[in-house]
Design an enzyme around this catalytic site. Structure first.
Site, PDB file in Angstrom:
ATOM      1  NE  ARG A 111      -0.799  -2.083   3.288  1.00  0.00           N
ATOM      2  CZ  ARG A 111      -1.490  -3.184   3.035  1.00  0.00           C
ATOM      3  NH1 ARG A 111      -2.775  -3.131   2.938  1.00  0.00           N
ATOM      4  NH2 ARG A 111      -0.875  -4.346   2.911  1.00  0.00           N
ATOM      5  CB  THR A 112       3.882   2.389   1.777  1.00  0.00           C
ATOM      6  OG1 THR A 112       3.304   2.045   3.032  1.00  0.00           O
ATOM      7  CG2 THR A 112       4.649   3.691   1.913  1.00  0.00           C
ATOM      8  CE  LYS A 118      25.181  -4.818 -11.555  1.00  0.00           C
ATOM      9  NZ  LYS A 118      25.181  -4.005 -12.780  1.00  0.00           N
ATOM     10  NE  ARG A 129       8.191   0.550   3.463  1.00  0.00           N
ATOM     11  CZ  ARG A 129       6.963   0.094   3.760  1.00  0.00           C
ATOM     12  NH1 ARG A 129       6.650  -1.160   3.552  1.00  0.00           N
ATOM     13  NH2 ARG A 129       6.070   0.905   4.275  1.00  0.00           N
ATOM     14  CG  HIS A 181       5.793   4.171   7.653  1.00  0.00           C
ATOM     15  ND1 HIS A 181       5.643   4.963   6.527  1.00  0.00           N
ATOM     16  CD2 HIS A 181       5.222   2.978   7.345  1.00  0.00           C
ATOM     17  CE1 HIS A 181       5.011   4.264   5.600  1.00  0.00           C
ATOM     18  NE2 HIS A 181       4.747   3.058   6.073  1.00  0.00           N
TER      19      HIS A 181
HETATM   20  C1  NCD Z   1       3.615  -0.745   8.042  1.00  0.00           C
HETATM   21  C2  NCD Z   1       5.124  -0.697   7.810  1.00  0.00           C
HETATM   22  O1  NCD Z   1       5.599  -1.104   6.746  1.00  0.00           O
HETATM   23  O2  NCD Z   1       5.790  -0.243   8.726  1.00  0.00           O
HETATM   24  N1  NCD Z   1       2.913  -1.019   6.853  1.00  0.00           N
HETATM   25  C3  NCD Z   1       2.552   0.008   6.040  1.00  0.00           C
HETATM   26  O3  NCD Z   1       3.392   0.696   5.474  1.00  0.00           O
HETATM   27  N2  NCD Z   1       1.249   0.304   5.946  1.00  0.00           N
HETATM   28  C4  NCD Z   1       3.204  -1.643   9.149  1.00  0.00           C
HETATM   29  C5  NCD Z   1       3.590  -3.097   9.068  1.00  0.00           C
HETATM   30  O4  NCD Z   1       4.204  -3.566   8.121  1.00  0.00           O
HETATM   31  O5  NCD Z   1       3.239  -3.815  10.015  1.00  0.00           O
END
Ligand code: NCD
Length: 340
Positions: free
Chosen positions: A57-58, A86, A107, A135
Site C-alpha cells: 500500500r505505501t 553490486k 523504503r 514511517h
Molecule cells: C507498516 C510498515 O511497513 O511499517 N505497513 C505500512 O506501510 N502500511 C506496518 C507493518 O508492516 O506492520
C-alpha cells in the site's frame, strides 16, 4: 517547516501548524482522489519509487498519488534488482537517482538509511519507512484518519484517548504516530504490548516531557477500555533475529468482535496500519470485525492517497496550481458501492 524542496524523513520535523497544513491540503485533494476531477499539475515530473523492503500500500499509494497529480512514476523494488546488490553505496545511488527524478520515495530495512541517502540526493526524498525507525507518511495518514473519525463523534485530537497495541518495539508506524501525537494537548496513551516488545524508552520519555498521560499494559483487556481509538499493529517478524523469537509473540494479542464488544466503549474506532496478519496462528485483528462500522482500516488506506498527494503538492510547491490545471473526468466514475 517550509516543505518546498525539503526531505521528509522524520515526523520530528513537524510542528503542529505543519501537520494542520498537510491536513488542509489533503482535504483539497478529495475531488481528484475521488475521480470527480483530474489535474495535470505535475505533468512532466518524475517520482522515483525505491522500495527495498516489502510494501504494497505505501508503494502503490505513493505512485497513485503522484499519478493523480499528473506525474510519472519509475519504480525499483528489492535490493537484488538494484545496483546496491553490486556494492554501490547509498550515497552514489542517491547522486545518480536524484539526477533522474524530481522527488524520491524510499523504503529500506536499515534505520537511518533513508536519511543517509537523502544526504547525497539533489531531489527531495520522502521516507517510506526505514527499518524500525520511522514511517512519517503513515503516521500522517493515521492522524488524519483519527481527526476525521473523531470529528464524526464531535471530538478533536486534543484530549484524545488512544490504546496502541502489539509490537511497539519494532513498529515504525507507531513510533512515528506517537511522536506526532506528542505535539497535541493532553493525550492519554495506553501502550499495550507483551513484555519484550515495549515502546523504546526514548519515545515514552518524549511523550512524558509533553505532559501526556502514558500508561503501560501487558494485558490486552485492561489496556483497551475507555479509549477513543484502538490502534492494533502487526508483530514485525522480519525484525527478529530468529524464528523462535518471532514464534514467541505470534497471536499473543488478538482483537476480535467478542473482545471488542466486551471491553471497548461502543464507539471506539479500530485502526491498523495494515497489513494485518490474518494467518490462523496470528489473527491479530480478526475478520469477524469487518462489518463493524467502527473499523476504519480501509478508510485509513483511502486517506493515504490524500496525504501523499498533499506531501507531493507541498514539496513540489504546486498546492495553489492544482485546481488551475484541472478538468472534469472523461470516463464513467460510477464506482462500485463499498460494503466494508
Ligand atoms: C507498516 C510498515 O511497513 O511499517 N505497513 C505500512 O506501510 N502500511 C506496518 C507493518 O508492516 O506492520
Amino acid at each position: 517547516m517550509n516543505f518546498v524542496g525539503e526531505h521528509i524523513l522524520s515526523v520530528s520535523q513537524f510542528e503542529r501548524k505543519d501537520i494542520e497544513l498537510v491536513f488542509e491540503v489533503a482535504d483539497r485533494m478529495e475531488p481528484y482522489a475521488n475521480r470527480q476531477r483530474i489535474t495535470r499539475v505535475l505533468q512532466g515530473a518524475i517520482l522515483s519509487n525505491m522500495f527495498f523492503e516489502a510494501s504494497t500500500r505505501t508503494r502503490v499509494s505513493f505512485g497513485c498519488a503522484f499519478n493523480l497529480l499528473g506525474g510519472d512514476v519509475r519504480e525499483t523494488t528489492g535490493i537484488s534488482s538494484s545496483a546496491i546488490a553490486k556494492g554501490e553505496s547509498l550515497r552514489d545511488f542517491a547522486r545518480v537517482l536524484s539526477g533522474y527524478s524530481d522527488v524520491i520515495a524510499m523504503r529500506h530495512s536499515e534505520a537511518g538509511s533513508v536519511a543517509e541517502f537523502a544526504g547525497a540526493s539533489r531531489s527531495p526524498v520522502i521516507n517510506g519507512g526505514d527499518g524500525a525507525n520511522e514511517h512519517p507518511s503513515q503516521a500522517l495518514l493515521d492522524l488524519y484518519t483519527i481527526k476525521k473519525e473523531l470529528a464524526y463523534r464531535n471530538k478533536a485530537i486534543d484530549d484524545l484517548r488512544i490504546a496502541v497495541v502489539g509490537d511497539l518495539k519494532y513498529g515504525r508506524a507507531v513510533h512515528s504516530l506517537l511522536k506526532l501525537l506528542a505535539v497535541f494537548k493532553s493525550v492519554s496513551i495506553n501502550l499495550v504490548s507483551p513484555p519484550g516488545l515495549q515502546v523504546p524508552e526514548e519515545i515514552s520519555d518524549l511523550l512524558k516531557t509533553y505532559d501526556h498521560s502514558v500508561s503501560f499494559f501487558d494485558k490486552l483487556e485492561e489496556g483497551i477500555s475507555a479509549v477513543d481509538i484502538l490502534y492494533v499493529t502487526r508483530t514485525q517478524e522480519e525484525r527478529f533475529s530468529s524464528q523462535e523469537e518471532a514464534d514467541r509473540y505470534r497471536g499473543l494479542f488478538r482483537v476480535n468482535e467478542a473482545i471488542y464488544t466486551q471491553h471497548c466503549e461502543p464507539n471506539t474506532v479500530i485502526m491498523h496500519p495494515l497489513p494485518r496478519d490474518s494467518r490462523t496462528a496470528a489473527q491479530e485483528l480478526s475478520e469477524d470485525l469487518d462489518n463493524n462500522p467502527n473499523l476504519a482500516i480501509f478508510r485509513q488506506t483511502d486517506n493515504g492517497i490524500l496525504i501523499r498527494m498533499a506531501l507531493f503538492a507541498l514539496v513540489l510547491d504546486v498546492v495553489d496550481l492544482v485546481d488551475k490545471h484541472s478538468s472534469p473526468v472523461t470516463w464513467n466514475t460510477r464506482r462500485r458501492s463499498r460494503k466494508l
